[in-house]
Design an enzyme around this catalytic site. Sequence first.
Site, PDB file in Angstrom:
ATOM      1  N   GLU A 220       5.268  51.524  -0.718  1.00 23.62           N
ATOM      2  CA  GLU A 220       6.041  50.954  -1.524  1.00 23.62           C
ATOM      3  C   GLU A 220       5.223  50.315  -2.563  1.00 23.62           C
ATOM      4  O   GLU A 220       4.615  49.201  -2.312  1.00 23.62           O
ATOM      5  CB  GLU A 220       7.039  50.293  -1.211  1.00 23.62           C
ATOM      6  N   CYS A 254       6.991  44.083  -8.945  1.00 23.09           N
ATOM      7  CA  CYS A 254       6.479  45.285  -9.150  1.00 23.09           C
ATOM      8  C   CYS A 254       6.780  46.254 -10.145  1.00 23.09           C
ATOM      9  O   CYS A 254       6.194  47.197 -10.473  1.00 23.09           O
ATOM     10  CB  CYS A 254       6.852  46.109  -7.675  1.00 23.09           C
TER      11      CYS A 254
HETATM   12  P1  NAD Z   1      -0.943  43.357  -0.998  1.00 22.39           P
HETATM   13  O1  NAD Z   1      -1.344  44.840  -0.768  1.00 22.39           O
HETATM   14  O2  NAD Z   1      -2.368  42.497  -1.099  1.00 22.39           O
HETATM   15  O3  NAD Z   1      -0.625  42.829   0.505  1.00 22.39           O
HETATM   16  C1  NAD Z   1       0.619  43.202   0.906  1.00 22.39           C
HETATM   17  C2  NAD Z   1       0.309  42.975   2.458  1.00 22.39           C
HETATM   18  O4  NAD Z   1      -0.653  43.519   3.116  1.00 22.39           O
HETATM   19  C3  NAD Z   1       0.334  41.447   2.819  1.00 22.39           C
HETATM   20  O5  NAD Z   1       1.321  41.190   3.912  1.00 22.39           O
HETATM   21  C4  NAD Z   1      -0.861  41.423   3.583  1.00 22.39           C
HETATM   22  O6  NAD Z   1      -1.133  40.463   4.285  1.00 22.39           O
HETATM   23  C5  NAD Z   1      -1.429  42.616   3.671  1.00 22.39           C
HETATM   24  N1  NAD Z   1      -2.834  42.688   3.731  1.00 22.39           N
HETATM   25  C6  NAD Z   1      -3.502  42.391   2.556  1.00 22.39           C
HETATM   26  N2  NAD Z   1      -4.832  42.838   2.776  1.00 22.39           N
HETATM   27  C7  NAD Z   1      -4.859  43.494   4.009  1.00 22.39           C
HETATM   28  C8  NAD Z   1      -5.739  44.437   4.818  1.00 22.39           C
HETATM   29  N3  NAD Z   1      -7.249  44.509   4.129  1.00 22.39           N
HETATM   30  N4  NAD Z   1      -5.450  44.948   5.664  1.00 22.39           N
HETATM   31  C9  NAD Z   1      -4.254  45.052   6.100  1.00 22.39           C
HETATM   32  N5  NAD Z   1      -3.144  44.279   5.493  1.00 22.39           N
HETATM   33  C10 NAD Z   1      -3.591  43.710   4.428  1.00 22.39           C
HETATM   34  O7  NAD Z   1      -0.097  43.065  -1.881  1.00 22.39           O
HETATM   35  P2  NAD Z   1       0.492  41.697  -2.805  1.00 22.39           P
HETATM   36  O8  NAD Z   1      -0.468  41.237  -3.423  1.00 22.39           O
HETATM   37  O9  NAD Z   1       1.398  40.755  -1.662  1.00 22.39           O
HETATM   38  O10 NAD Z   1       1.529  42.577  -3.719  1.00 22.39           O
HETATM   39  C11 NAD Z   1       1.220  42.858  -4.898  1.00 22.39           C
HETATM   40  C12 NAD Z   1       1.464  44.249  -4.972  1.00 22.39           C
HETATM   41  O11 NAD Z   1       2.470  44.805  -4.663  1.00 22.39           O
HETATM   42  C13 NAD Z   1       1.408  44.706  -6.425  1.00 22.39           C
HETATM   43  O12 NAD Z   1       0.612  45.830  -6.680  1.00 22.39           O
HETATM   44  C14 NAD Z   1       3.004  45.214  -6.540  1.00 22.39           C
HETATM   45  O13 NAD Z   1       3.219  46.135  -7.515  1.00 22.39           O
HETATM   46  C15 NAD Z   1       3.034  45.592  -5.319  1.00 22.39           C
HETATM   47  N6  NAD Z   1       4.618  45.481  -4.987  1.00 22.39           N
HETATM   48  C16 NAD Z   1       5.114  46.862  -5.107  1.00 22.39           C
HETATM   49  C17 NAD Z   1       6.677  46.604  -4.718  1.00 22.39           C
HETATM   50  C18 NAD Z   1       7.490  48.137  -4.473  1.00 22.39           C
HETATM   51  O14 NAD Z   1       8.794  47.780  -4.240  1.00 22.39           O
HETATM   52  N7  NAD Z   1       7.110  49.263  -4.697  1.00 22.39           N
HETATM   53  C19 NAD Z   1       7.254  45.254  -4.489  1.00 22.39           C
HETATM   54  C20 NAD Z   1       6.590  44.370  -4.796  1.00 22.39           C
HETATM   55  C21 NAD Z   1       5.283  44.495  -4.870  1.00 22.39           C
END
Ligand code: NAD
Length: 467
Positions: A220, A254
Amino acid sequence: MIDVATTKPEILAPGQRVVRLRNAFDSGLTRGLGARQRQLLELDRFLGECETEITQALHADLGRPAFEAYASEIAFTRSEIAFTRKHLARWTRPERVRTPLLAQPGRSFVMREPRGVALIIGPWNYPLQLVLSPLVGAIAAGCCAILKPSELAPATSELLSSRLGDYLDPDWVQIVEGGVPETTALLALPFDHIFFTGGATVGRVVMEAAAKRLTPVTLELGGKSPCLVDRSADLRVAARRIIWGKTYNAGQTCVAPDHVIVHEAVLEPLIDQLKATIQQFFGPDPRASADYGRIVSTRHHRRLVGLLAGAGEIVIGGDHDEASRYFAPTILRDVPKSATIQDEEIFGPILPIIAVPDLDQAIALVNRQPRPLALYLFANDAAVETAVLERTSAGGVLVNHTLLHLAVPGLPFGGVGASGFGAYHGRASFETFSHRKSVLKKPTWFDPDAFYPPYTAAKTRIGRWLI
Ligand code: NAD
């Protein structure tokens, strides 16, 4: 096998937690519908009894207004639970399919079986809903799950870690807190499904890790969700709904409208309406409004400040304060094509407005970007609506509003292309965590020679007729 019966859950390493869940899953703990219903009820009880603590945690993490915390985290998840509980028995029923002559006599059906032990990784922007709402689907399907909430919403993560275990069976659901190292360690463990919500960069990391074990994933992701405003639109209503969607959670949604593509004939009146709406919603100084949130971290605040550089004329807003992570609702116009803001997901309260001379150019602009999670259209012209629906692709489309399609449990929610794959909400959540197992049941009283060797000419004739 690790003996976990006498070990306290809080001192288990992630690998031991997976073993604990797998043992429980293999024991059949999650098979019964009654047990699933009870866990869902307990999850609902957690949301009801801990409402105040949840609201405080979300305020600490995101300055989230109490109403937004209630509506989009607590009430949203509770209504997912209620909808799922109501329909679960029907969803789990075997689904009969037609058995062709070749396989007669026989009975064919699809039965849903739980995928097994799932890993649910959440982002920070809706830090409770985005781990608990997938969990509703996992529990409903009969999966055990490890939740990994975002470390960037530490108060919510801590609350889930410390309180959820008072309600949910620790043999069924476990929480692992942490950031990159902890998630990396989790991703090396054996899961039967990984449900990831976050950005595309980390989505790739998740998919690579999953590929090593051929673990199915749901991604997602996000992206730039455009908002088209046609000349036929009701501009006052459009402005209210766009500003609402853009400022909800300070734009950190998002599916927030990322930018507006407007017919040039209505550019000026739309900008007037957008400006007026910001004033009506948040007063002359949004900083003083209790209904306007804050940016999650200094890093993201600086990212947004950086996006303003060389990004065109500021029509309203533009002021910000790093200490309090305040960023004013901001509207931009005359944005140069080369500006970073044209390509990067904004994920904050900045709204660039791009004027186009006709619908074809608007559609071309949409199609030039990676396929978005949401596409918003404001129009009161059926031909425009049809053209946009048929000539663009997006995870979901909402006509004449923003964000609200998420509240319709019958609509699967998910991306397409760069905005992700797989879907959830309502029945789609249950299906995501279920395997559709195909079953054909044959009786033994009828066992003609027709299909067995030797394949004589007569048998071949019969076979060709049957097949
Ligand atoms: P992110 O991808 O930075 O982090 C998401 C999760 O991944 C966190 O739990 C984090 O601890 C983990 N993570 C981060 N870096 C990692 C790595 N290198 N290896 C393994 N795990 C890692 O996302 P974010 O900044 O928390 O959220 C923002 C993004 O999420 C935006 O792009 C937004 O559009 C998207 N989003 C999508 C939805 C949806 O339903 N489609 C909903 C909310 C947010």
